[in-house]
Structures are given as C-alpha cells and as structure tokens.
Design a protein around this motif. Sequence first.
Motif, mmCIF file in Angstrom:
data_model
loop_
_atom_site.group_PDB
_atom_site.id
_atom_site.type_symbol
_atom_site.label_atom_id
_atom_site.label_comp_id
_atom_site.label_asym_id
_atom_site.label_seq_id
_atom_site.Cartn_x
_atom_site.Cartn_y
_atom_site.Cartn_z
ATOM 1 N N VAL A 71 43.549 -11.597 -59.462
ATOM 2 C CA VAL A 71 42.592 -11.511 -57.935
ATOM 3 C C VAL A 71 41.183 -10.626 -58.877
ATOM 4 N N GLU A 72 41.817 -9.609 -59.696
ATOM 5 C CA GLU A 72 40.099 -8.588 -60.078
ATOM 6 C C GLU A 72 39.767 -9.351 -60.561
ATOM 7 N N ASN A 73 40.257 -10.419 -61.785
ATOM 8 C CA ASN A 73 39.089 -11.156 -62.550
ATOM 9 C C ASN A 73 38.219 -11.719 -62.150
ATOM 10 N N ILE A 74 38.878 -12.384 -60.739
ATOM 11 C CA ILE A 74 38.491 -13.390 -59.755
ATOM 12 C C ILE A 74 36.897 -13.133 -59.094
ATOM 13 N N SER A 128 45.432 -12.893 -51.508
ATOM 14 C CA SER A 128 44.626 -13.110 -52.132
ATOM 15 C C SER A 128 44.365 -14.410 -52.654
ATOM 16 N N TYR A 129 45.733 -13.901 -54.205
ATOM 17 C CA TYR A 129 45.986 -14.938 -55.272
ATOM 18 C C TYR A 129 46.197 -16.794 -54.294
ATOM 19 N N ILE A 130 47.552 -15.655 -53.610
ATOM 20 C CA ILE A 130 47.796 -17.914 -53.394
ATOM 21 C C ILE A 130 46.258 -18.811 -52.474
ATOM 22 N N LEU A 131 45.595 -18.287 -51.969
ATOM 23 C CA LEU A 131 43.838 -18.534 -51.103
ATOM 24 C C LEU A 131 43.501 -19.260 -52.218
#
Length: 209
Positions: A71-74, A128-131
């Motif tokens: 998520v941080e990388n996204i 957030s990742y799942i979104l």
Amino acid sequence: MSLTLIFLLITIAASLAAWNNAALMNKWIFNPYQVSNKKQYYRFITSGFIHKDTLHLIFNMFVFYLFGGIVENIFTGIFPAPWGSVLFGVLYLAGIVVSDIPTYVKHKNQPYYNALGASGGVASVLFSYILFQPLEKLCLYGLPFLCFPGILWAAVYLLYSYYSGKKGAGNINHDAHLYGAIFGIIFTIVVFPSIISIFIEQMKGFTLF
C-alpha cells in the motif's frame, strides 16, 4: 527505509519496553476512563504501538508487513513526494485513533476497561489494499485450500467483526477491527476517488474460485 518498516520497528520496541515495565504499560494502554477523566488523549496513539503478548505482536506486524509495504508503494506511486508517504502514514495512524473512538464512547465510564494493539491501523491498511486488489487471493494462515479473493475475506471480516462486537465475544476489541477497516475504505476513496472506478472494473472479473 520505508515508513512501513519504521512503524514496525517502533511497535516492536514499544511493545518490548511495555512488557518489561508495568508502569509504562499502564501509562500507554488505551483506558477510555483515563482518557475521559484525565484528558490523556495521547493514549489513542500510544496504545496502538503496544501489544498484549508475543503472538498478538507477531500476528499484527506480520499482516502489516505483508500489506503495508504494498500500500505504501501504491501511495508513493500515485502521489508526488512526499505526499504518498504522508498519506500512508495518516492512513495507518489515523486508523489506530479512529478505530478506538467507538470503544472510547462505549467504555469511558468503565475504569477497568483496557485495550491495546495496532489492529485498527492494520485493518485500515489491509482494506485499502483490498480496494486496490479486490480479486487478489488471500490465504488464511497461508493454507492453499483457504485461498479466496480478498473481497470475499473482506465481507466475512466485516460481518464477523460487527456481530462479535455486538456480542462482546472474547477478550478482543472487535470494534477496533470493524471501524479500522471502514476507515481504511473511506480514507482511500477520499484521497484517491478514482479507486471507485478501478475497483468496479476489477470486480467485473469476480469469480469465487
């Protein structure tokens, strides 16, 4: 060094310190009564960096490590520096705080009620990742026969947390899990509205297996 790793190391260090110092544990743990009567609002944050025991710490940090880095990388890929890192930090820290607000309201008149752990922040990051990756298969306990799309696990997680919170099941703050997850969804949509269309487009390919 990534923000995910920084948060992880701080959490390990804080938990170890609290385990070896009862006074520190009592000072940092989330006690809604103390927050309400002595205005010790810092407990909303400090309680998210300490854990009950080794298993509790390992489980939360393992999940955070797996999904936090992604998520941080996204976020850093979407937003220009330093805003990607800033927003990821807000997602995690605000998730810890916001997830404890319902607990505060429910237990602020109970002097002996305590809660601790990073579960609210971890749930915010996970959802957030799942979104972003709703169809990516997640395996419970790493078991291949328990691998299902993240969106399915998300639905089960929300329902389980909601009903367990209502029943007060076990010595677990299910409300923190539920509201942390909801916050993660809302925060991601607010800072990156395009995620809605990205999510819908991916869900067109949804299959259970």
